[in-house]
Design a protein around this motif. Structure first.
Motif, PDB file in Angstrom:
ATOM      1  N   ALA A   1       0.831  -1.211   0.000  1.00 53.77           N
ATOM      2  CA  ALA A   1       0.000   0.000   0.000  1.00 53.77           C
ATOM      3  C   ALA A   1       0.863   1.257   0.000  1.00 53.77           C
ATOM      4  O   ALA A   1       0.564   2.234  -0.704  1.00 53.77           O
ATOM      5  N   VAL A   2       1.934   1.243   0.790  1.00 54.42           N
ATOM      6  CA  VAL A   2       2.844   2.403   0.838  1.00 54.42           C
ATOM      7  C   VAL A   2       3.426   2.679  -0.545  1.00 54.42           C
ATOM      8  O   VAL A   2       3.453   3.842  -0.994  1.00 54.42           O
ATOM      9  N   MET A   3       3.884   1.636  -1.210  1.00 59.77           N
ATOM     10  CA  MET A   3       4.497   1.840  -2.526  1.00 59.77           C
ATOM     11  C   MET A   3       3.461   2.286  -3.558  1.00 59.77           C
ATOM     12  O   MET A   3       3.768   3.067  -4.467  1.00 59.77           O
ATOM     13  N   ALA A   4       2.221   1.796  -3.422  1.00 65.00           N
ATOM     14  CA  ALA A   4       1.159   2.233  -4.335  1.00 65.00           C
ATOM     15  C   ALA A   4       0.826   3.706  -4.103  1.00 65.00           C
ATOM     16  O   ALA A   4       0.654   4.481  -5.057  1.00 65.00           O
ATOM     17  N   ILE A   5       0.735   4.095  -2.833  1.00 66.33           N
ATOM     18  CA  ILE A   5       0.480   5.505  -2.508  1.00 66.33           C
ATOM     19  C   ILE A   5       1.614   6.393  -3.009  1.00 66.33           C
ATOM     20  O   ILE A   5       1.385   7.474  -3.558  1.00 66.33           O
ATOM     21  N   ALA A   6       2.848   5.916  -2.823  1.00 70.48           N
ATOM     22  CA  ALA A   6       4.016   6.682  -3.281  1.00 70.48           C
ATOM     23  C   ALA A   6       3.967   6.876  -4.798  1.00 70.48           C
ATOM     24  O   ALA A   6       4.315   7.954  -5.307  1.00 70.48           O
ATOM     25  N   LEU A   7       3.541   5.854  -5.527  1.00 67.48           N
ATOM     26  CA  LEU A   7       3.435   5.961  -6.982  1.00 67.48           C
ATOM     27  C   LEU A   7       2.374   6.989  -7.364  1.00 67.48           C
ATOM     28  O   LEU A   7       2.604   7.834  -8.248  1.00 67.48           O
ATOM     29  N   VAL A   8       1.224   6.931  -6.708  1.00 69.95           N
ATOM     30  CA  VAL A   8       0.141   7.869  -7.023  1.00 69.95           C
ATOM     31  C   VAL A   8       0.588   9.301  -6.770  1.00 69.95           C
ATOM     32  O   VAL A   8       0.366  10.197  -7.603  1.00 69.95           O
ATOM     33  N   ARG A   9       1.221   9.554  -5.624  1.00 70.41           N
ATOM     34  CA  ARG A   9       1.636  10.929  -5.326  1.00 70.41           C
ATOM     35  C   ARG A   9       2.774  11.384  -6.227  1.00 70.41           C
ATOM     36  O   ARG A   9       2.919  12.569  -6.508  1.00 70.41           O
ATOM     37  N   ALA A  10       3.605  10.431  -6.728  1.00 73.20           N
ATOM     38  CA  ALA A  10       4.682  10.788  -7.655  1.00 73.20           C
ATOM     39  C   ALA A  10       4.131  11.279  -8.988  1.00 73.20           C
ATOM     40  O   ALA A  10       4.804  12.024  -9.712  1.00 73.20           O
ATOM     41  N   VAL A  11       2.898  10.876  -9.310  1.00 75.50           N
ATOM     42  CA  VAL A  11       2.238  11.328 -10.538  1.00 75.50           C
ATOM     43  C   VAL A  11       1.362  12.552 -10.261  1.00 75.50           C
ATOM     44  O   VAL A  11       1.434  13.561 -10.953  1.00 75.50           O
ATOM     45  N   TRP A  12       0.550  12.457  -9.204  1.00 78.12           N
ATOM     46  CA  TRP A  12      -0.463  13.474  -8.948  1.00 78.12           C
ATOM     47  C   TRP A  12       0.124  14.822  -8.558  1.00 78.12           C
ATOM     48  O   TRP A  12      -0.317  15.868  -9.066  1.00 78.12           O
ATOM     49  N   PHE A  13       1.118  14.829  -7.670  1.00 76.03           N
ATOM     50  CA  PHE A  13       1.683  16.102  -7.218  1.00 76.03           C
ATOM     51  C   PHE A  13       2.274  16.916  -8.378  1.00 76.03           C
ATOM     52  O   PHE A  13       1.944  18.100  -8.527  1.00 76.03           O
ATOM     53  N   PRO A  14       3.159  16.346  -9.197  1.00 78.02           N
ATOM     54  CA  PRO A  14       3.718  17.136 -10.308  1.00 78.02           C
ATOM     55  C   PRO A  14       2.659  17.569 -11.318  1.00 78.02           C
ATOM     56  O   PRO A  14       2.754  18.671 -11.881  1.00 78.02           O
TER      57      PRO A  14
END
Length: 268
Positions: A221-234
């Motif tokens: 879950a942590v790695m999935a969240i990290a992936l989402v925020r790596a796309v969404w924030f930028p």
């Protein structure tokens, strides 16, 4: 800027999190195995060496970039003081638990990369950041080993080290896409690609290691969240959303705490 205390808040999270989690893993291993009191002394000594060693590295980086001899001397003062404390702590570890000396083998190249990048004026480069985050993540199995754990590649502490190394390493390109490399599409693709790779590796690793279901679920879950925020924030930044460095740091705190929970579940 004081050379005695690092002002890099993100670095402190990477320093403290594995140290606390590793201490828990080491203490649990010691309690379960009924190890000698010397192992507890070694646990504390490793932590002392770790934090003062970082103090040496931070001050050394400032000294390497100093433009005047006077400022360089000022920055070298903590290198000598912290260095002496770090060496003394390592000596205690060597005397209390000499079997842990083999950890110098994986640490040597990581330290060498970080020092080389610092001397080249690239202390915040990707190689430097990744090498230091891997060194930090390794603290979990190091402390578990000092506590008397019998480490294998499927051990919770070993799996946790890989998980933390991938998670914290991913924060480096992510933060760069929000600040220094903002708007750089090539760097954004690199960041997202690294996160996809990390998610796949962690998912495969927790499955192959037969990690307990709760620890495995949290880590994935942590790695999935990290992936989402790596796309969404930028993407939101590109659309006009103003993200300060503080905003990014605050938003990362819950993810970091969730990562810590995953490790606690894995080593308990």
């Amino acid at each position: 800027m004081s050379p005695w205390i690092s002002n890099q808040h993100g670095a402190w999270a990477m320093l403290i999190t594995p140290a606390v989690l590793g201490l828990v893993a080491g203490a649990l291993a010691w309690a379960r195995g009924g190890g000698p009191a010397g192992d507890l002394i070694a646990l504390v000594a490793v932590l002392v060496a770790w934090f003062f060693g970082y103090g040496v590295f931070f001050a050394f980086g400032l000294a390497a970039r100093a433009r005047t001899p006077r400022r360089r001397r000022k920055y070298l003062a903590p290198v000598y003081v912290y260095g002496a404390i770090c060496l003394a702590a390592l000596l205690v570890v060597a005397l209390a638990r000499p079997a842990t000396a083999w950890w110098a083998i994986p640490y040597a190249p990581l330290v060498a990369v970080a020092v080389y990048e610092t001397l080249r004026g690239r202390s915040r480069s990707l190689p430097s950041g990744v090498s230091t985050t891997i060194a930090s993540a390794l603290l979990v199995p190091v402390l578990a080993d000092v506590g008397g754990a019998e480490l294998t590649w499927t051990h919770g502490a070993t799996v946790s080290a890989t998980f933390l190394a991938l998670y914290f390493s991913g924060t480096i390109p992510f933060v760069k896409t929000m600040i220094r490399e903002k708007g750089n599409e090539s760097f954004l693709r690199l960041s997202v690609g690294a996160h996809v790779f990390s998610l796949v590796v962690v998912a495969a690793m927790v499955w192959a290691a037969s990690l307990n279901v709760w620890a495995a679920a949290v880590m994935v879950a942590v790695m999935a969240i990290a992936l989402v925020r790596a796309v969404w924030f930028p993407v939101t930044a590109g659309r006009g959303r103003a993200w300060t460095a503080r905003d990014v740091g605050v938003a990362e705190m819950p993810v970091c705490l969730l990562a810590a929970l995953g490790v606690l579940l894995a080593v308990s």
